[in-house]
Design a protein around this motif. Structure first.
Motif, PDB file in Angstrom:
ATOM      1  N   LYS A  25      -8.986  17.716 106.389  1.00 42.35           N
ATOM      2  CA  LYS A  25      -8.196  16.918 105.448  1.00 42.35           C
ATOM      3  C   LYS A  25      -7.939  15.587 106.139  1.00 42.35           C
ATOM      4  O   LYS A  25      -7.352  15.542 107.218  1.00 42.35           O
ATOM      5  N   VAL A  36      -6.073  15.261 109.760  1.00 37.51           N
ATOM      6  CA  VAL A  36      -4.739  15.795 110.065  1.00 37.51           C
ATOM      7  C   VAL A  36      -4.845  17.290 110.346  1.00 37.51           C
ATOM      8  O   VAL A  36      -4.077  17.843 111.133  1.00 37.51           O
ATOM      9  N   GLN A  37      -5.817  17.933 109.708  1.00 39.08           N
ATOM     10  CA  GLN A  37      -6.051  19.353 109.987  1.00 39.08           C
ATOM     11  C   GLN A  37      -7.424  19.739 109.473  1.00 39.08           C
ATOM     12  O   GLN A  37      -8.024  19.039 108.664  1.00 39.08           O
ATOM     13  N   GLY A  41      -5.945  25.218 109.444  1.00 39.04           N
ATOM     14  CA  GLY A  41      -4.547  24.827 109.312  1.00 39.04           C
ATOM     15  C   GLY A  41      -3.871  24.539 110.644  1.00 39.04           C
ATOM     16  O   GLY A  41      -4.343  24.925 111.714  1.00 39.04           O
TER      17      GLY A  41
END
Lengths: 376, 125
Positions: A25, A36-37, A41
């Motif tokens: 992402k 961001v990840q 996750g």
């Protein structure tokens, strides 16, 4: 993690295509389109960095080399660390200060033998380079290494990975750096990072960055980790994020970063001062700062995030959280922020006002998860 | 026969007679990432449609949960206090947030049905 946005198109690191391919992402950060990840996750990425090895793209950061016999002395004139005594192969944490004693940026400086290798924050790099050119550009040659990517390999599994791809890395300890061939790529490697774990930062020519990242990701210990986990990891390790925990309004004394002022450059040292704002900083050292950066541990489960107000038991404001969230390894909410000096002692009860409700918390050591740097 | 309605803020409400069960959608939990904390409303609290009723926090950030319709909170999902990750595991089932006694059933008419919400989410991608 959000930064002031502009309408300028986002820059891309040499690994951008790989991030997209891995399903990251992507978010704007310091003018770059950054991961961001990844699909696993933030929690999984955080935990993997604490148990295996996480690969971070930190190519948005500024890499600069300073050449010339005067380079260390020149850089000392605008920063706090002891650099003339920095031995070949050693690395130090350093601060650019302004005339008021505020922090313009924090940086890492390595003595690479024939030059100084400097890494500065992404959001500050344009002004940092301009600052260096303006103030010390006559005394050393300043070259921005825009053609290099920067990878961070962090975690207890990092050393074994590097030992396979760059055997000489075994001789390195925390806060050292050297030129190193990593899987056929001519890199400059330091044993340092931003997670509290053992690990390496690898400066690699942009043209080989993606190949090296893929090579590292092919190792069984290694998984990609985004900026989200980078933030929770550094927060657990008590490390400052520039623009949040430190900025031009905070001094090294207030920020509990006096250790970043070289011993010889403090009062009583052999080459006392000589950096911008030294007088202000020394006065604070003598009198004690009005406020101080501390760890804050909320006692409940609610995270106390940046800008959360801190009060005493009567509700009087005594400070503010500058970084806060959930610490996956700490197993609960953790934070850091500034409090009035009288409240800075570890264990002091405070209240964190979360969504208008005072929540019990206490001042805690800045390091929430024991760091595991490799010191040999 | 229970019906499920959706808001543009990614809450769902399952209507069971005069009671609505409220949670966040699977799309919302995917966007949030790992949920680490849920703040639930007090039982007995009266909320207006669109008013903040709960907070869900991921590692990254806190997000407000709004009441899809007006009413009185009658029950909260206490299990989320100990295992907030339940929101990620089953957002539209066991990961519900609170139950509300619906005061104005006509407010439900302004919400999307499942197909409408699916199309709405598709438009966000």
């Amino acid at each position: 993690m959000s930064e002031p946005q502009s309408n300028a198109p986002l820059a891309r690191t040499p690994l951008h295509g790989l991030h997209v391919e891995l399903g990251a992402k992507m978010v704007p950060f310091a003018g770059y389109d950054m991961p961001v990840q990844y699909p696993t996750g933030i929690l999984a990425e955080h935990n993997h960095t604490r148990s295996g090895a996480g690969l971070f793209d930190v190519s948005h950061m500024g890499q600069v080399r300073l050449d010339g016999a005067e380079a260390a002395r020149a850089l000392e004139s605008i920063s706090t660390a002891d650099l003339q005594s920095l031995a070949v192969g050693r690395q130090r944490y350093d601060l650019f200060t302004n005339d008021q004693g505020g922090i313009l940026d924090d940086l890492m400086v390595t003595n690479a033998g024939d030059h100084l290798f400097v890494v500065v924050n992404a959001a500050c790099k344009v002004q940092d380079v301009a600052h260096m050119r303006r103030n010390i550009g006559q005394r050393c040659r300043i070259t921005e290494l825009a053609d290099r990517a920067l990878l961070a390999l962090q975690g207890p599994g990092a050393a074994a990975v590097m030992a396979r791809l760059a055997p000489a890395s075994k001789e390195m300890v925390f806060m050292t750096g050297r030129a190193l061939d990593v899987a056929g790529h001519a890199c400059f490697v330091t044993r340092s990072g931003y997670t509290g774990e053992d690990g390496f930062e690898i400066s690699v020519p942009a043209s080989g960055a993606q190949a090296l990242a893929r090579r590292l990701l092919a190792e069984p210990e290694v998984k990609p980790v985004g900026l989200g986990a980078r933030d929770s990891l550094r927060l657990e390790a008590g490390l400052c994020l520039y623009g949040h925990d430190i900025d031009t309004s905070t001094t090294p004394v207030e920020a509990d970063l006096v250790w970043a002022i070289g011993k010889s450059r403090r009062p009583g040292g052999t080459s006392k001062g000589g950096f911008p704002g030294a007088a202000v900083i020394f006065e604070q050292l003598a009198k004690g700062p009005k406020r101080k950066r501390v760890g804050v541990k909320p006692e409940g489960r609610a995270p106390a995030r940046e800008h959360t107000e801190l009060t005493d038991s009567s509700g009087r404001r005594i400070g503010e959280i500058t970084s806060g969230g959930f610490g996956p390894t700490a197993g609960g909410p953790i934070a850091m922020g500034y409090v009035e000096a009288a409240y800075a002692k570890v264990g002091t009860p405070v209240q964190a006002v979360v969504r208008g409700k005072p929540q019990p918390a206490h001042v805690a050591p800045l390091v929430f998860v024991k760091t595991r740097y490799y010191r040999g | 026969m229970a019906s499920v309605k959706f808001t543009q803020e990614h809450e769902w409400i399952r209507v069971e007679g005069t009671t609505g069960v409220v949670g966040i959608t699977n799309y919302a939990q995917e966007q949030l990432g790992d949920v680490v904390y849920v703040e639930l409303p007090d039982i007995g609290r009266k909320v207006m449609k669109g008013q903040q009723a709960a907070v869900v926090e991921s590692v990254k950030a806190a997000s407000e949960i709004y009441a899809p319709v007006s009413g009185e909170v009658t029950e909260v999902n206490g299990a989320l206090a100990d295992s907030p990750g339940g929101v990620n595991q089953d957002a539209q089932g066991n990961g519900w947030f609170f139950k509300i006694k619906i005061s104005s059933p006509t407010e439900l008419e302004g919400l999307m049905d499942e197909a409408g919400y699916a199309a709405f989410v598709e438009g966000l991608k």
